[in-house]
Scaffold this motif. Structure first.
Motif, short mmCIF file in Angstrom:
data_model
loop_
_atom_site.label_atom_id
_atom_site.label_comp_id
_atom_site.label_asym_id
_atom_site.label_seq_id
_atom_site.Cartn_x
_atom_site.Cartn_y
_atom_site.Cartn_z
N ASP A 112 0.84 -1.19 0.00
CA ASP A 112 0.00 0.00 0.00
C ASP A 112 0.88 1.25 0.00
N THR A 132 -3.24 6.95 4.93
CA THR A 132 -3.61 5.91 5.88
C THR A 132 -4.75 5.10 5.26
N TYR A 133 -4.98 3.88 5.83
CA TYR A 133 -5.92 2.96 5.21
C TYR A 133 -6.88 2.37 6.23
N THR A 134 -8.01 1.87 5.71
CA THR A 134 -8.96 1.15 6.54
C THR A 134 -8.46 -0.28 6.74
N ARG A 137 -7.84 -2.15 3.54
CA ARG A 137 -6.84 -1.62 2.62
C ARG A 137 -7.43 -0.64 1.62
N LYS A 138 -8.39 0.16 2.07
CA LYS A 138 -8.90 1.26 1.27
C LYS A 138 -8.43 2.57 1.91
N TYR A 139 -8.37 3.64 1.13
CA TYR A 139 -7.91 4.91 1.67
C TYR A 139 -8.76 5.34 2.86
N GLN A 142 -5.79 11.13 3.42
CA GLN A 142 -4.72 11.57 2.52
C GLN A 142 -4.35 12.99 2.94
#
Length: 350
Positions: A112, A132-134, A137-139, A142
């Protein structure tokens, strides 16, 4: 004539946003940039130089094509990739061959993107972005640090009813002067507009076809897009409303695809013009673009037509390939089949 660069810029920006938008909203995997750039094999680096070109006709009538060495390189860039296929560094060179801009990317162990660092022609850092991500692995956020010292922060919100899909609900951008909000609305029923559930697939797996997006700036709506999708999730058409201080613009785009899901045409319609829905005539378009591809998926022709369906501009592409089926030379011709540019690539593999 549709040789106007602003028309081309509008369409290509729209198409880039279109394709970039479809995957992140629904896909659970991170797609390597190498695949998005249509590169085959384990590419380590890609260097691309573009030259103006000219041609000479030989006594036997055949043509030879040459790089214009006097003009020199029109554009020159270099990209490095990780073994996962993500971009690790990008460089843009000026006419003298010196680095004019550089961007360095840093990733987590899972691939990522975590940090993005930008440098100017003097090698001084001029910008930075952190991600950072959930848990899926989703944004999540930013954060952009600009060269003037200001900071912009985007926060991504997801529909809590469907945590396994991590369905994007909205993105909120906050800057020192404004707040921009992007809201996404999805099909959540078996048949709403153009997002019917394909036969044999449960409804839960199909939640998410994008129906509408709305952009707000400081609480005021500036833009809205309504999408019509097919059963596979491809966008068939988009209806745009853009609201500004001086004008209100309404237009639509319609798309066609081939068997390999490659876009083959786009038409733009001016929705501000009144039209008799009872007319037997076909609704007129402002212009359309048609693409053709070779066996490796690269565009071989791009043709522009006006509202009278007259060809106004055409560009043709001829490629040479390496043994990995990546093109290493591209010759670009105009509608009269005269060469315009030659692009050469140097590709290194792992």
């Amino acid at each position: 004539m549709l040789k106007n660069s602003s028309n081309r810029l509008f369409v290509w920006i729209g198409l880039c946003l279109l394709f970039c938008m479809q995957r992140p909203l629904l896909a659970q995997e991170m797609v390597p940039e190498r695949e998005q750039m249509h590169l085959q094999g384990k590419v380590k680096s890609l260097e691309e130089r573009e030259y103006s070109a000219y041609e000479k006709t030989k006594p036997d009538g055949t043509r030879e094509f040459f790089k214009d060495e006097e003009t020199g390189i029109v554009s020159h860039q270099w990209t490095a990739f990780t073994r996962r296929g993500n971009v690790s560094e990008e460089r843009i060179y000026d006419e003298s061959g010196r680095v004019a801009a550089k961007t360095v990317y840093k990733y987590s162990e899972t691939g990522d993107l975590m940090e993005l660092h930008e440098y100017n022609e003097k090698g001084k850092k001029c910008g930075k972005t952190l991600f950072t991500y959930t848990s899926h692995r989703k944004y999540a956020t930013q954060t952009v640090f600009l060269s003037d010292g200001s900071v912009e922060v985007a926060t991504y919100y997801y529909d809590p009813k469907f945590p396994k899909l991590d369905l994007l609900d909205s993105v909120v951008w906050k800057t020192p002067t404004e707040t921009r909000v992007e809201i996404c609305l999805y099909c959540k029923h078996q048949s709403v507009g153009g997002c019917a559930t394909p036969p044999g697939k449960p409804l839960a797996s199909q939640l998410g076809p994008l129906l509408e997006k709305i952009w707000l700036v400081n609480g005021e709506m500036k833009k809205k897009v309504v999408y019509n999708n097919d059963n596979e999730g491809k966008f068939l058409s988009e209806y745009y409303e853009e609201i500004g201080k001086d004008k209100e613009e309404r237009y639509s785009l319609s798309y066609t695809y081939d068997a390999q899901n490659r876009m083959t045409s786009v038409k733009r319609y001016d929705e501000t013009k009144e039209w008799d829905d009872n007319s037997s005539l076909v609704k007129p378009f402002e212009y359309k673009i048609i693409w053709e591809y070779d066996d490796y998926g690269n565009v071989t022709s791009e043709k522009w037509y006006n509202c009278r369906n007259e060809l106004t501009n055409a560009t043709y592409y001829v490629y040479s390939y390496d043994d990995q089926h990546n093109w290493v030379k591209q010759m670009v011709f105009d509608e009269e089949q005269h060469v315009n540019t030659i692009v050469e690539r140097e590709i290194a593999y792992y």
